[in-house]
Design an enzyme around this catalytic site. Structure first.
Site, mmCIF file in Angstrom:
data_model
loop_
_atom_site.group_PDB
_atom_site.id
_atom_site.type_symbol
_atom_site.label_atom_id
_atom_site.label_comp_id
_atom_site.label_asym_id
_atom_site.label_seq_id
_atom_site.Cartn_x
_atom_site.Cartn_y
_atom_site.Cartn_z
ATOM 1 N N GLY A 134 0.502 -1.403 0.074
ATOM 2 C CA GLY A 134 0.208 0.260 -0.139
ATOM 3 C C GLY A 134 0.758 1.639 -0.320
ATOM 4 O O GLY A 134 2.036 1.317 1.229
ATOM 5 N N GLN B 72 -4.924 -8.930 -3.216
ATOM 6 C CA GLN B 72 -5.517 -8.008 -1.731
ATOM 7 C C GLN B 72 -6.786 -8.198 -1.128
ATOM 8 O O GLN B 72 -6.974 -7.382 -0.242
ATOM 9 C CB GLN B 72 -4.469 -6.837 -1.633
ATOM 10 N N ASP C 122 -0.763 4.788 -6.542
ATOM 11 C CA ASP C 122 0.801 4.809 -6.126
ATOM 12 C C ASP C 122 1.334 5.595 -6.612
ATOM 13 O O ASP C 122 2.416 5.709 -6.006
ATOM 14 C CB ASP C 122 1.354 3.401 -6.447
ATOM 15 N N LYS D 91 -2.400 -0.627 -8.884
ATOM 16 C CA LYS D 91 -2.392 -1.926 -8.768
ATOM 17 C C LYS D 91 -3.172 -2.760 -9.959
ATOM 18 O O LYS D 91 -3.783 -1.747 -10.654
ATOM 19 C CB LYS D 91 -3.380 -2.344 -7.639
#
Lengths: 327, 327
Positions: free
Chosen positions: A33, A180, A221, A231
């Site tokens: 994360g 995830q 991100d 992701k």
């Protein structure tokens, strides 16, 4: 830290007492994360300070920089890791002696972690305005408290809406290859008693067409002026949301924004092919099959309905100066 | 039959000597793929004939019909299963005594299997015209020889193009939750030395945007005038292909067409939630998480560039009468 690779079957805390251990934890996604690895990176510099036997300020700062390089190189795409490491390193400019360096880097690392939790609350409150009572929200990967220090970005928006008394239901995409969404997002929401339904990533369009989905919220991100790096699979999801006229929101702190680079400047991390040949140790593909395994993709800004930050909600096209203004 | 649930780690042949065993094999996907379960269903009626102790034609035909109902009920969405079972049952109308019924149903089941392999070759030759030397083809799930009796539909098109001397590379989507793409399509293509790269389903849009993809070819479980029913995730893939102006082809025999129903008339099979909570026996999601697990989705005909059949290539809007014409 919680070893996130073992969730949901096992809740295990791990302690890193070396930079190598921390780097392994980041690259193997025991901690993952963007905001969480930022915080972990900051604490990595503090750890390097504690471990060092350097006898001069210069030698210590050099060691911290070396540790920083090692930590940053573990994951090249997420901006928060480099941002946090550099912020802690830059703070040493105020140091006046050897011991003060160690104090300063620990203090700065703690500040990053502390701020992150507060920023997420602000992101949550800002984003919750976009959610109506009764909304069905689709999310991808895990942008929850385990991806951050607390509260979460995408899940923080959902949590804040629920805290305001809105009923929110969530559809979590499992998020291959490391699941995830299936492992962590479901767990977080079930702990909070927020209704959640798990789907495979490939079901997104079918669910949007056949069921009520009011919006999609994901984390990020790295956000450049022209694209959101998140992701792998986020771009696919943004296309199907747009095709069904469903708003596609990105929730992230301003530290995720990259004001220097454009999409094409960014390296996308390629991960180990075995992540797709094995699942929890079991073979799920031919052992020698050729695999393409990028960790992230870039969603062009045209597919993003709005960016939710601690400074407010911004609709593309982005004026990066405006995003950084403290509202 | 090959037990396809064990591939690629284990190649095991299974023999069904009861209707219950066959039904279990179909519903647990030991045998899967619309044409393959059609053939299996046909042989199921032949098996019921062998097993029966009936002493009158009427009693035997009743037993065969009961077996047919049991077999058809295992998987409601794919049309080929009901089509094959009913074709074998209808063939008994030509029977003149008890023993001839047994001969006729076995003969008809063998004919279906034999025809399927031949039809696939025709589909392959027709579809191969759409592929150019050097093409990169993306495919989904497994529409190969293991989904059929031999050759395959979507993979049959690729095989025929390769047989014609064209160099074709394949991108196989792993196809969650049961990974038929990752387990079976990769295996088939590697056996044939056709270059294949495995991706997660979620990567499709990223790969289309960043790499050369010339077309997508998938199979089908049922084709109505307004939609193609195929493995869950096909609809998502069709949207991202359209978004990148990449042709989206469906390869299937005419027996897959449903000339009576429209999309809304068709029941989509919901499968066991544990398929998404476990992977090869390992827990990959909270044990009590709510799961939505449809086996198929419907891709509206507007997303389909062309249907490749043994009777030729058809571009929507479909005239079903034209599709059935033997060219």
């Amino acid at each position: 830290m919680v070893d996130q690779t073992l969730l949901p079957a096992k809740y295990k805390l791990i302690e890193c007492s070396s930079i190598e251990c921390l780097c392994e934890a980041i690259s193997s996604l025991r901690v993952r994360g963007a905001p969480a690895i930022g915080a972990a990176g900051g604490f990595g510099i503090a750890l390097a300070g504690v471990l060092s036997h350097a006898r001069s300020m210069e030698a210590l700062i050099n060691e911290l920089k070396q540790a920083g390089d090692m930590i940053i190189s573990t994951r090249p795409t997420a901006v928060n890791l480099a941002w946090a490491v550099n912020r802690v390193l830059n703070a040493t400019m105020d140091a006046y002696n050897l011991e003060s360096i160690r104090d300063i880097v620990l203090h700065e690392a703690l500040a990053i972690a502390d701020e992150d939790a507060k920023l997420n609350k602000k992101i949550g409150i800002n984003g919750a305005k976009l959610l109506k009572d009764g909304d069905m929200v689709m999310t991808y990967c895990n942008a929850g408290r385990l991806a951050c220090v607390d509260w979460g970005t995408a899940l923080g928006v959902i949590r804040s809406a629920v805290e305001m008394g809105k009923e929110i239901q969530v559809i979590a995409c499992e998020t291959r290859p490391l699941n995830q969404g299936g492992r962590i997002t479901t767990l977080e929401l079930m702990e909070d008693k927020i209704p959640v339904t798990l789907i495979t990533d490939s079901m997104s369009a079918h669910v949007m067409r056949c069921k009520k989905v009011d919006c999609v919220i994901v984390g990020a991100d790295r956000i450049t002026q022209d694209a959101v790096f998140n992701k792998i699979g986020t771009y696919t999801l943004s296309i199907v949301a747009n095709e069904h006229d469903i708003p596609f929101y990105v929730a992230a702190p301003v530290s995720t924004f990259d004001f220097i680079n454009m999409e094409n400047d960014i390296e996308i991390e390629l991960r180990n092919p075995d992540e797709m040949r094995f699942m929890a140790g079991t073979q799920i593909a031919p052992l020698d099959v050729n695999v393409y395994n990028p960790a992230f993709d870039a969603t062009p800004m045209g597919y993003v309905s709005a960016l939710i930050t601690e400074n407010g909600i911004f609709k593309p096209p982005l004026l990066l100066e405006e995003v950084t203004l403290n509202h």
